[in-house]
Scaffold this active site. Structure first.
Site, PDB file in Angstrom:
ATOM      1  N   CYS A  20     -11.038   2.670   0.148  1.00  0.00           N
ATOM      2  CA  CYS A  20      -9.628   2.970   0.449  1.00  0.00           C
ATOM      3  C   CYS A  20      -9.285   2.201   1.717  1.00  0.00           C
ATOM      4  O   CYS A  20     -10.061   2.216   2.685  1.00  0.00           O
ATOM      5  CB  CYS A  20      -9.448   4.466   0.661  1.00  0.00           C
ATOM      6  SG  CYS A  20      -7.860   4.915   1.395  1.00  0.00           S
ATOM      7  N   GLU A  38      -2.745   8.608   8.365  1.00  0.00           N
ATOM      8  CA  GLU A  38      -1.276   8.519   8.495  1.00  0.00           C
ATOM      9  C   GLU A  38      -0.779   9.385   9.656  1.00  0.00           C
ATOM     10  O   GLU A  38       0.226   9.085  10.287  1.00  0.00           O
ATOM     11  CB  GLU A  38      -0.573   8.968   7.200  1.00  0.00           C
ATOM     12  CG  GLU A  38      -0.742   8.029   6.023  1.00  0.00           C
ATOM     13  CD  GLU A  38       0.047   6.712   6.115  1.00  0.00           C
ATOM     14  OE1 GLU A  38       1.161   6.701   6.646  1.00  0.00           O
ATOM     15  OE2 GLU A  38      -0.487   5.693   5.633  1.00  0.00           O
ATOM     16  N   CYS A  73      -4.488  -1.690  -1.713  1.00  0.00           N
ATOM     17  CA  CYS A  73      -4.691  -0.255  -1.927  1.00  0.00           C
ATOM     18  C   CYS A  73      -5.746  -0.097  -3.008  1.00  0.00           C
ATOM     19  O   CYS A  73      -5.593  -0.640  -4.113  1.00  0.00           O
ATOM     20  CB  CYS A  73      -3.366   0.366  -2.382  1.00  0.00           C
ATOM     21  SG  CYS A  73      -3.534   2.060  -2.939  1.00  0.00           S
ATOM     22  N   ASP A 103       0.874  -1.180   0.000  1.00  0.00           N
ATOM     23  CA  ASP A 103       0.000   0.000   0.000  1.00  0.00           C
ATOM     24  C   ASP A 103       0.909   1.227   0.000  1.00  0.00           C
ATOM     25  O   ASP A 103       2.128   1.114   0.161  1.00  0.00           O
ATOM     26  CB  ASP A 103      -0.898  -0.016   1.254  1.00  0.00           C
ATOM     27  CG  ASP A 103      -1.826   1.192   1.323  1.00  0.00           C
ATOM     28  OD1 ASP A 103      -2.345   1.606   0.269  1.00  0.00           O
ATOM     29  OD2 ASP A 103      -2.028   1.740   2.426  1.00  0.00           O
ATOM     30  N   SER A 104       0.299   2.409  -0.100  1.00  0.00           N
ATOM     31  CA  SER A 104       1.076   3.653  -0.033  1.00  0.00           C
ATOM     32  C   SER A 104       1.553   3.937   1.389  1.00  0.00           C
ATOM     33  O   SER A 104       2.424   4.777   1.582  1.00  0.00           O
ATOM     34  CB  SER A 104       0.206   4.813  -0.514  1.00  0.00           C
ATOM     35  OG  SER A 104      -0.939   4.910   0.326  1.00  0.00           O
ATOM     36  N   HIS A 137      -7.263   2.719   4.019  1.00  0.00           N
ATOM     37  CA  HIS A 137      -7.021   3.499   5.248  1.00  0.00           C
ATOM     38  C   HIS A 137      -8.336   3.692   6.039  1.00  0.00           C
ATOM     39  O   HIS A 137      -8.302   3.983   7.229  1.00  0.00           O
ATOM     40  CB  HIS A 137      -6.472   4.892   4.921  1.00  0.00           C
ATOM     41  CG  HIS A 137      -5.007   4.925   4.590  1.00  0.00           C
ATOM     42  ND1 HIS A 137      -4.499   4.417   3.421  1.00  0.00           N
ATOM     43  CD2 HIS A 137      -3.949   5.407   5.289  1.00  0.00           C
ATOM     44  CE1 HIS A 137      -3.176   4.606   3.403  1.00  0.00           C
ATOM     45  NE2 HIS A 137      -2.824   5.200   4.528  1.00  0.00           N
TER      46      HIS A 137
END
Ligand code: DGL
Length: 267
Positions: A184, A154, A73, A10-11, A186
């Site tokens: 997403c 994040e 992701c 993932d990012s 997250h």
């Protein structure tokens, strides 16, 4: 049977929500997790950049000897999976198709207003709409980009006043949906706040849960399951290592992650 690890990327930390569910469903597998924190966020990048990044991430994981790559992701799945999936000799799996296939099995005809919340890039790609319409042609779909949430996650801002107000705002258009897909990875970190804003009947769909169930069913079909009978464990690689990530990873995986256990990788 194959005892090589499964690669997950993932990012940033969103994919840990997917890794956590993979460990629940397939605890004996070994995992290599790549968080591309240096290039976070992916959500606003062009499709061309996403494809290049995704290839680099997959090639890094292949060098580590993985037998399957999980694109944990939504942004990368929506814009790059179709391009990259036939470029490599191993299965590459994203979060969209497994989620839609699982939903089709449990959705009722009368219960088919589906919301999708995701990054700008994912919404721009219309990848969820296309897949949902392909498998559930009668479903009504409402989608919205929520560009602030991944960055807040994040930063560890998942349960403060700012998170409450932001989630409240983003939930306004979803009051009538039967299912809300967190497009997403997250976003499961905001699940409780979202549930407070939505009617009880609304099911919040976590793509990590759906992907892990799907892979559990598929892995023996690929003849790639491990013969290991112990807990497989995981290694974490980041393109930019920071203390914040170690703290959040500890919270998500319910396993103490010391920063010294995180490996730095140049991509
Ligand atoms: N976790 C990612 C996703 O599922 C992306 C967040 C970002 O990098 O913008 O879309």
């Amino acid at each position: 049977m194959n005892n090589s690890p499964i690669g997950v990327f993932d990012s940033g930390l969103g994919g840990l929500n997917v890794l956590k569910e993979l460990i629940v469903e397939l605890p004996n597998e070994k995992y290599i997790y790549l968080g591309d924190t240096k290039r976070f966020p992916y959500g606003q990048k062009s499709t061309e950049s996403i494809i290049e990044i995704v290839k680099e991430n997959i090639e890094f994981l292949i060098q580590k000897g993985v037998k399957i790559v999980v694109i944990a992701c939504g942004t990368a799945t929506s814009q790059a999976l179709d391009v990259v999936k036939n470029l490599y000799d191993i299965p590459i799996i994203g979060i969209i198709e497994p989620t839609v296939l699982n939903l089709r099995e449990r959705i009722e005809e009368s219960n088919n207003m589906i919301g999708v919340i995701a990054t700008k890039g994912t919404i721009r790609s219309c990848a969820w709409e296309k897949k949902i319409s392909e498998y559930m042609p009668n479903a009504e779909i409402i989608s919205e980009a929520a560009p602030l949430l991944a960055t807040m996650a994040e930063e560890g801002w998942t349960n403060n006043k700012v998170a409450e107000y932001t989630v409240k705002e983003y939930m306004k258009i979803f009051k009538n949906v039967d299912k809300l897909i967190l497009g997403c990875t997250h976003y499961p970190l905001f699940k409780e706040l979202m549930q407070k804003e939505l009617p009880h009947k609304t099911e919040i769909v976590d793509t990590g849960v759906e992907l892990a169930k799907y892979l559990k069913k598929k892995i023996s079909g690929y003849d790639l399951e491990t013969s290991n009978t112990e807990i497989g464990g995981y290694e974490i690689y980041l393109t930019d290592v920071n203390e914040e990530f170690a703290n959040s990873a500890t919270g998500i995986l319910s396993d103490y992650i010391d920063i010294s256990q995180i490996n730095k990788v140049e991509l």
